[in-house]
Design an enzyme around this catalytic site. Structure first.
Site, PDB file in Angstrom:
ATOM      1  N   GLY A 228      -7.913  -0.052   7.220  1.00 57.88           N
ATOM      2  CA  GLY A 228      -6.996   1.025   7.415  1.00 57.88           C
ATOM      3  C   GLY A 228      -6.820   1.161   9.022  1.00 57.88           C
ATOM      4  O   GLY A 228      -6.589   2.319   9.405  1.00 57.88           O
ATOM      5  N   ASP A 229      -7.026   0.031   9.967  1.00 57.28           N
ATOM      6  CA  ASP A 229      -7.010   0.459  11.289  1.00 57.28           C
ATOM      7  C   ASP A 229      -6.957  -0.903  11.848  1.00 57.28           C
ATOM      8  O   ASP A 229      -6.281  -1.895  11.209  1.00 57.28           O
ATOM      9  CB  ASP A 229      -8.257   1.086  11.797  1.00 57.28           C
ATOM     10  CG  ASP A 229      -7.859   2.071  13.120  1.00 57.28           C
ATOM     11  OD1 ASP A 229      -7.042   1.622  14.057  1.00 57.28           O
ATOM     12  OD2 ASP A 229      -8.173   3.231  13.105  1.00 57.28           O
TER      13      ASP A 229
END
Ligand SMILES: *[C@@H]1O[C@H](CO)[C@@H](O)[C@H](O)[C@H]1NC(C)=O
Ligand SMILES: *[C@@H]1O[C@H](CO)[C@@H](O)[C@H](O)[C@H]1NC(C)=O
Ligand SMILES: *[C@@H]1O[C@H](CO)[C@@H](O)[C@H](O)[C@H]1NC(C)=O
Ligand SMILES: *[C@@H]1O[C@H](CO)[C@@H](O)[C@H](O)[C@H]1NC(C)=O
Ligand SMILES: *[C@@H]1O[C@H](CO)[C@@H](O)[C@H](O)[C@H]1NC(C)=O
Ligand SMILES: *[C@@H]1O[C@H](CO)[C@@H](O)[C@H](O)[C@H]1NC(C)=O
Ligand SMILES: *[C@@H]1O[C@H](CO)[C@@H](O)[C@H](O)[C@H]1NC(C)=O
Ligand SMILES: *[C@@H]1O[C@H](CO)[C@@H](O)[C@H](O)[C@H]1NC(C)=O
Ligand SMILES: *[C@@H]1O[C@H](CO)[C@@H](O)[C@H](O)[C@H]1NC(C)=O
Ligand SMILES: *[C@@H]1O[C@H](CO)[C@@H](O)[C@H](O)[C@H]1NC(C)=O
Ligand SMILES: *[C@@H]1O[C@H](CO)[C@@H](O)[C@H](O)[C@H]1NC(C)=O
Ligand SMILES: *[C@@H]1O[C@H](CO)[C@@H](O)[C@H](O)[C@H]1NC(C)=O
Length: 415
Positions: A228-229
């Protein structure tokens, strides 16, 4: 011997054996140390540290039990000519209070790690199955989307290392950034699987696949990253970085930066190539981000005013499936969360950055590229080659600010 004393002695003998068998142990044969996991789920870190102590120079560390519990930080640096084999799972503990207070420093952005590992000629082989499980869901829920929560640890930091090879290792549910390589030279990491996926309503924030800092000659090959990054991120003082053959599910793609966060501090990135990447639903193919020239707040979540340059960066041979934003993205507008403006103030110099050739596939917007360079440090040598091979939803905008003599493309508007 009186029967009472006999019984007491045999009880003590039994009890002693019992406790020895319960906790993790090291069996040593020559220069090979095999770690046997505790049977009661108690902390195996002391036994693992003992194994590194005994066999961490000209030896091997064998971790073949199904499950090792890691309840305390590990510092295994200064190794030389060592082989580490992991075929089981290392599971990091749930005492978040402990980890927040006890992490070992990255010495950058106030970040910490649960395991600092390094030395010369380290081979770490997970044989495609050896797994780091960071118990990350607890961290995702605790931090609830807050960026850079203090003390949230990096799963593994490779530090002070040379001539080392990490292969076939799986990292699931990382606590924070999955990996950091810092102050290291000549490191190859291949066959690496990363998957940090939140199963609650909160996102897996800050679960970068890897961040590279203060390092030279690093090769990342054959990775699969779900997170998620930043899928992979090249940060301060990294040179000669090669990324080859990776599959990203979600995430932000290959990031350069963020950089320029520390007021008046000089940092640079030079000679990065990323090729053979399949990006599925990632935000970008290649993303470059610097802080503004005006410091607002303090690191890790504020900052700005950093100096330096990023040059000779190439993203080529990417296949994009439903990339959610743009093929190419530059922003020099990174700032304290909530702050706006100052986008033309960064003095951090971006130059010689190339997307393509060989970038194909689909994006889910009408904007192929957003290139926002600082008015105070316009960007020369920006090339985008073969952009017509990417299918967008309708338009084919290329938004630019302060791009000097674009190569291979025309700007259709401003950012
Ligand atoms: C968790 O760690 C903290 C800090 O080290 C310690 O005080 C506390 O006793 C630990 N809690 C448990 C349940 O072990
Ligand atoms: C790790 O151990 C080495 C050697 O004892 C020491 O020099 C270093 O400061 C330690 N690192 C951390 C982050 O505690
Ligand atoms: C740095 O991290 C520590 C915990 O590791 C925290 O106590 C401190 O507030 C953090 N500093 C900043 C500026 O975030
Ligand atoms: C980097 O690592 C080397 C050993 O490989 C060490 O001599 C040097 O002091 C380290 N530098 C920093 C800033 O940690
Ligand atoms: C790396 O090496 C430097 C210099 O020897 C030392 O100060 C630092 O603590 C080492 N880092 C780790 C994590 O061991
Ligand atoms: C890529 O890594 C995976 C997982 O370790 C491995 O099974 C596969 O053989 C590797 N592929 C190549 C071409 O090396
Ligand atoms: C990542 O993990 C999630 C949850 O366990 C799983 O559903 C998904 O298939 C995994 N993704 C990949 C690419 O392995
Ligand atoms: C640039 O990095 C590549 C690896 O991607 C390496 O082969 C090449 O030698 C580097 N160039 C220079 C001038 O060091
Ligand atoms: C980064 O590298 C440059 C050039 O070698 C050096 O001047 C600078 O001090 C380094 N930055 C940091 C933060 O160590
Ligand atoms: C620039 O990048 C190219 C392509 O990766 C590489 O071959 C070359 O060595 C790099 N040059 C410098 C000076 O880093
Ligand atoms: C592009 O990358 C893919 C996947 O790694 C590879 O199979 C292919 O040969 C590469 N193509 C070129 C032209 O380099
Ligand atoms: C891309 O998105 C479209 C529309 O949302 C969907 O139909 C398609 O299956 C997706 N393709 C991939 C490879 O995810």
């Amino acid at each position: 011997m009186a029967p009472a004393i006999y019984h007491l002695l045999s009880f003590l003998l039994y009890f002693t054996q019992f406790t020895v068998v319960l906790s993790g142990t090291v069996r040593r044969a020559g220069s090979t140390c095999t770690v046997q996991a505790s049977v009661n789920g108690s902390d195996d870190a002391p036994a693992i540290l003992e194994a590194f102590q005994m066999c961490g120079k000209d030896g091997s560390i064998e971790l073949h039990d199904t499950l090792y519990h890691i309840e305390t930080v590990m510092n295994t640096t200064g190794l030389s000519n060592v082989r580490i084999d992991l075929t089981g799972t290392m599971l990091w503990g749930t005492n978040l209070t402990y980890w927040i207070s006890a992490g070992l420093p990255l010495n950058y952005q106030n970040q910490t790690t649960a395991w600092a590992l390094g030395g010369d000629q380290v081979v770490f082989d997970g044989h495609g199955v050896g797994t780091f499980d960071g118990n990350g869901q607890l961290w995702y829920d605790l931090t609830d989307g807050v960026s850079n929560f203090p003390g949230r640890p990096i799963s593994l930091m490779i530090v002070n290392s040379t001539n080392s090879h990490y292969t076939g290792i799986r990292f699931v549910q990382s606590q924070f950034w999955t990996l950091a390589i810092t102050n290291s030279t000549d490191i190859v990491m291949d066959g690496i699987y990363v998957n940090s996926t939140s199963n609650s309503s909160v996102p897996a924030t800050n679960t970068d696949g890897i961040d590279i800092l203060f390092s030279d000659k690093i090769t990342l090959r054959n990775w699969t990253v779900t997170n998620g990054d930043d899928s992979m991120s090249v940060k301060a003082n990294s040179t000669n970085i090669l990324i080859q053959d990776a599959v990203f599910h979600g995430g932000l793609g290959v990031s350069i930066g963020s950089i320029g966060q520390f007021n008046g501090v000089f940092e640079m990135i030079q000679n990065v190539t990323a090729e053979g990447v399949l990006a599925i639903g990632s935000n970008y193919a290649g993303y470059i981000k610097t802080w503004t020239g005006v410091q607002q707040g303090f690191p890790p979540n504020g900052g700005g005013g950093g100096l330096g340059f990023a040059s000779n960066i190439t993203f080529r041979n990417f296949t994009l499936q439903n990339v959610t934003q743009n093929v190419a993205m530059i922003t020099q507008c990174t700032s304290f969360e909530g702050a706006t403006g100052d986008c033309d103030t960064s003095l951090f110099q971006l130059s010689n950055i190339t997307w393509g050739p060989g970038i194909t596939g689909t994006i889910q917007t009408d904007t192929l590229a957003t290139l926002q360079c600082s008015g105070d440090a316009p960007c020369p040598g920006i090339s985008i080659l073969g952009l017509d091979e990417v299918t967008s939803i309708g338009g084919s905008e290329v938004k630019c600010s302060n791009v000097v003599n674009p190569i291979g493309f025309n700007c259709t508007g401003s950012t």
